[in-house]
Design a protein around this motif. Structure first.
Motif, PDB file in Angstrom:
ATOM      1  N   LEU A   1      41.742  -6.720  16.517  1.00 30.99           N
ATOM      2  CA  LEU A   1      40.859  -5.767  15.855  1.00 30.99           C
ATOM      3  C   LEU A   1      40.974  -5.915  14.344  1.00 30.99           C
ATOM      4  CD1 LEU A   1      41.186  -2.408  17.829  1.00 30.99           C
ATOM      5  CD2 LEU A   1      39.604  -4.294  18.180  1.00 30.99           C
ATOM      6  N   PRO A   2      39.886  -5.715  13.637  1.00 35.79           N
ATOM      7  CA  PRO A   2      39.929  -5.827  12.174  1.00 35.79           C
ATOM      8  C   PRO A   2      40.748  -4.690  11.569  1.00 35.79           C
ATOM      9  CG  PRO A   2      37.796  -5.013  12.889  1.00 35.79           C
ATOM     10  CD  PRO A   2      38.524  -5.433  14.130  1.00 35.79           C
ATOM     11  N   PRO A   3      41.318  -4.907  10.389  1.00 34.11           N
ATOM     12  CA  PRO A   3      42.117  -3.871   9.719  1.00 34.11           C
ATOM     13  C   PRO A   3      41.305  -2.590   9.521  1.00 34.11           C
ATOM     14  CG  PRO A   3      42.346  -5.982   8.608  1.00 34.11           C
ATOM     15  CD  PRO A   3      41.246  -6.156   9.604  1.00 34.11           C
ATOM     16  N   GLY A   4      41.950  -1.465   9.729  1.00 30.68           N
ATOM     17  CA  GLY A   4      41.317  -0.182   9.500  1.00 30.68           C
ATOM     18  C   GLY A   4      40.590   0.396  10.688  1.00 30.68           C
ATOM     19  N   MET A   5      40.429  -0.388  11.749  1.00 30.12           N
ATOM     20  CA  MET A   5      39.704   0.111  12.916  1.00 30.12           C
ATOM     21  C   MET A   5      40.572   1.059  13.746  1.00 30.12           C
ATOM     22  SD  MET A   5      37.390  -2.147  15.508  1.00 30.12           S
ATOM     23  CE  MET A   5      36.119  -1.357  16.503  1.00 30.12           C
ATOM     24  N   VAL A   6      41.877   0.870  13.677  1.00 32.34           N
ATOM     25  CA  VAL A   6      42.819   1.754  14.360  1.00 32.34           C
ATOM     26  C   VAL A   6      43.854   2.200  13.334  1.00 32.34           C
ATOM     27  CG1 VAL A   6      44.531   1.956  16.190  1.00 32.34           C
ATOM     28  CG2 VAL A   6      42.506   0.563  16.549  1.00 32.34           C
ATOM     29  N   ALA A   7      44.067   3.506  13.242  1.00 30.15           N
ATOM     30  CA  ALA A   7      45.030   4.022  12.266  1.00 30.15           C
ATOM     31  C   ALA A   7      46.448   3.606  12.664  1.00 30.15           C
ATOM     32  CB  ALA A   7      44.911   5.542  12.183  1.00 30.15           C
ATOM     33  N   THR A   8      46.983   4.217  13.682  1.00 26.43           N
ATOM     34  CA  THR A   8      48.314   3.890  14.193  1.00 26.43           C
ATOM     35  C   THR A   8      48.294   4.035  15.705  1.00 26.43           C
ATOM     36  OG1 THR A   8      49.365   4.742  12.186  1.00 26.43           O
ATOM     37  CG2 THR A   8      50.777   4.402  14.098  1.00 26.43           C
ATOM     38  N   THR A   9      48.654   2.994  16.408  1.00 25.73           N
ATOM     39  CA  THR A   9      48.678   3.073  17.866  1.00 25.73           C
ATOM     40  C   THR A   9      49.965   3.763  18.325  1.00 25.73           C
ATOM     41  OG1 THR A   9      49.800   0.947  18.183  1.00 25.73           O
ATOM     42  CG2 THR A   9      47.383   0.913  17.998  1.00 25.73           C
ATOM     43  N   THR A  10      49.934   4.252  19.547  1.00 29.74           N
ATOM     44  CA  THR A  10      51.126   4.891  20.113  1.00 29.74           C
ATOM     45  C   THR A  10      52.279   3.902  20.195  1.00 29.74           C
ATOM     46  OG1 THR A  10      49.630   6.222  21.463  1.00 29.74           O
ATOM     47  CG2 THR A  10      51.953   6.321  22.015  1.00 29.74           C
ATOM     48  N   SER A  11      51.969   2.648  20.505  1.00 30.53           N
ATOM     49  CA  SER A  11      52.995   1.618  20.581  1.00 30.53           C
ATOM     50  C   SER A  11      53.647   1.385  19.226  1.00 30.53           C
ATOM     51  CB  SER A  11      52.388   0.313  21.106  1.00 30.53           C
ATOM     52  OG  SER A  11      53.362  -0.694  21.226  1.00 30.53           O
ATOM     53  N   GLU A  12      52.863   1.397  18.153  1.00 31.06           N
ATOM     54  CA  GLU A  12      53.412   1.234  16.805  1.00 31.06           C
ATOM     55  C   GLU A  12      54.309   2.407  16.446  1.00 31.06           C
ATOM     56  OE1 GLU A  12      49.868  -1.365  14.606  1.00 31.06           O
ATOM     57  OE2 GLU A  12      49.747   0.824  14.680  1.00 31.06           O
ATOM     58  N   THR A  13      53.924   3.605  16.878  1.00 27.00           N
ATOM     59  CA  THR A  13      54.742   4.789  16.629  1.00 27.00           C
ATOM     60  C   THR A  13      56.087   4.674  17.342  1.00 27.00           C
ATOM     61  OG1 THR A  13      52.758   6.159  16.422  1.00 27.00           O
ATOM     62  CG2 THR A  13      54.840   7.300  16.803  1.00 27.00           C
ATOM     63  N   LEU A  14      56.065   4.193  18.580  1.00 25.02           N
ATOM     64  CA  LEU A  14      57.312   4.002  19.319  1.00 25.02           C
ATOM     65  C   LEU A  14      58.188   2.963  18.630  1.00 25.02           C
ATOM     66  CD1 LEU A  14      59.125   4.497  21.772  1.00 25.02           C
ATOM     67  CD2 LEU A  14      57.819   2.744  22.991  1.00 25.02           C
ATOM     68  N   THR A  15      57.592   1.876  18.180  1.00 28.72           N
ATOM     69  CA  THR A  15      58.344   0.835  17.468  1.00 28.72           C
ATOM     70  C   THR A  15      59.024   1.410  16.228  1.00 28.72           C
ATOM     71  OG1 THR A  15      56.821  -0.888  18.241  1.00 28.72           O
ATOM     72  CG2 THR A  15      58.163  -1.399  16.303  1.00 28.72           C
ATOM     73  N   LYS A  16      58.330   2.281  15.529  1.00 29.36           N
ATOM     74  CA  LYS A  16      58.893   2.936  14.351  1.00 29.36           C
ATOM     75  C   LYS A  16      60.087   3.803  14.727  1.00 29.36           C
ATOM     76  CE  LYS A  16      57.486   6.060  10.581  1.00 29.36           C
ATOM     77  NZ  LYS A  16      56.344   6.865  10.051  1.00 29.36           N
ATOM     78  N   ALA A  17      59.998   4.495  15.838  1.00 28.45           N
ATOM     79  CA  ALA A  17      61.106   5.334  16.304  1.00 28.45           C
ATOM     80  C   ALA A  17      62.300   4.484  16.722  1.00 28.45           C
ATOM     81  CB  ALA A  17      60.648   6.213  17.466  1.00 28.45           C
ATOM     82  N   LEU A  18      62.033   3.352  17.352  1.00 28.06           N
ATOM     83  CA  LEU A  18      63.110   2.476  17.817  1.00 28.06           C
ATOM     84  C   LEU A  18      63.814   1.766  16.673  1.00 28.06           C
ATOM     85  CD1 LEU A  18      61.301   0.817  20.873  1.00 28.06           C
ATOM     86  CD2 LEU A  18      63.077   2.569  20.942  1.00 28.06           C
ATOM     87  N   ALA A  19      63.133   1.613  15.560  1.00 25.85           N
ATOM     88  CA  ALA A  19      63.704   0.878  14.425  1.00 25.85           C
ATOM     89  C   ALA A  19      64.748   1.685  13.669  1.00 25.85           C
ATOM     90  CB  ALA A  19      62.600   0.455  13.469  1.00 25.85           C
TER      91      ALA A  19
END
Length: 346
Positions: A225-243
């Motif tokens: 997907l092109p930049p800006g089409m999705v703000a933050t996916t749930t998977s990205e949020t989980l990755t942030k929590a795991l980091a």
């Protein structure tokens, strides 16, 4: 799929053939026939796929103590919901021999003995799968086709010329329409399944969608997907929590991620309200292991003081008297309501 399996390190963290569920459905004849197998009694070779779908009122023969011997011999595929049949055919087309479908691999007995034993393993079922097939746009319990297009609206971009240049115009909310706001995403169990599976193939209302740990795509944008089409996916949020780690001097990044995950999960529906803890337990365990933290019924030891400041929003979906034995009253898991945590900077 090939690009993901060959170049995405994060998506291949768990070897697909290193763990198997208690039971699987073995496919034959190109997916047109299947039988139930006990994995401990079989010499399995190859990966398995899973299916995420909505539960409903459609009646079909599920796995029970009465049907298990019959299922071991053969399952009448034609009697299954259409989405189940198509999932088997698709898995076979991908060269995969096994598929896991909850109602056909966990006994649906009234005493719930088998379910109580298998439910805690659901996190591993999806984590070690090769691919999760998601009936994302299906409005019912699998009776509709995975490929049932619900709209005649084309998803091709509009072409226009301006200032001697060629431009393509698209709806920036296409991902939300196709995936995020689709009927399947309202289910609490699916929230966990989506986060734990290494790869998902979404069957949207007008096109297929792809989601893995490192990429998201649509038929409209098959590469990414092109930049800006999705703000933050749930998977990205989980990755942030795991980091993050519980020993970090600042927990702001983790608190932001955890708040987002809880808020999204709290807005999901459950057929059985008593499932609220176990339907989220796989995500919690994943974070607990990564952070070396202690999970306390929806809160974390490292951020307990601020976690206790959660608030609920909107209408109470179920009386507290019906849910008070599910979790302590100081936990957001004791309520069926949309939950908010204070901002990390507060």
């Amino acid at each position: 799929i090939h690009r993901c399996t060959t170049t995405h390190e994060e998506c291949n963290r768990h070897e697909a053939e290193s763990w198997y569920p208690t039971r699987l459905l073995e496919l034959a004849s190109g997916g047109r026939s299947m039988r139930l197998i006990l994995t401990e009694n079989e010499k399995l070779k190859g990966a398995y796929v899973t299916l995420s779908h909505r539960w409903g009122l459609h009646h079909y023969r599920m796995l029970t103590s009465r049907t298990i011997d019959e299922f071991k011999k053969s399952i009448n595929v034609d009697s299954l919901p259409t989405a189940f049949q198509e999932a088997g055919l698709l898995a076979a087309r991908l060269g995969i021999r096994y598929i896991w479908i909850d109602s056909l691999c966990i006994k649906q007995d009234a005493d719930l003995i088998d379910w109580k034993r298998e439910a805690p393993r659901m996190c591993d079922v999806y984590t070690y799968s090769f691919l999760n097939l998601a009936a994302t746009s299906s409005p019912d319990d699998g009776t509709s086709s995975l490929f049932n297009t619900q709209t005649d609206q084309p998803f091709s971009p509009m072409q226009t010329d301006a200032h001697a240049k060629q431009y393509f115009l698209i709806d920036g909310d296409t991902w939300d329409y196709e995936i995020e706001e689709a009927p399947l995403q309202s289910r609490a169990w699916v929230f966990q399944e989506r986060l734990l599976a290494p790869r998902l193939l979404h069957f949207g209302s007008t096109q297929l969608g792809w989601e893995c740990k490192e990429d998201i795509a649509l038929e409209l944008f098959p590469n990414t997907l092109p930049p800006g089409m999705v703000a933050t996916t749930t998977s990205e949020t989980l990755t942030k929590a795991l980091a993050s780690r519980s020993s970090d001097s600042s927990h702001e990044s983790f608190r932001d991620a955890w708040s987002d995950l809880v808020n999204r999960y709290s807005k999901c529906d459950l057929t059985k309200r008593e499932d609220k803890l176990v339907a989220f337990s796989g995500v919690a365990k994943l974070i607990e292991d990564a952070r070396q933290d202690e999970y306390l019924a929806g809160l974390w030891k490292s951020t307990l003081v601020t976690d206790l400041a959660w608030t609920c929003y909107g209408q109470l979906w179920a009386p507290w008297v019906d849910t008070k034995f599910r979790a302590p009253s100081w936990s957001w898991l004791s309520l069926d309501q949309e939950i908010h945590f204070p901002e990390a900077g507060v």
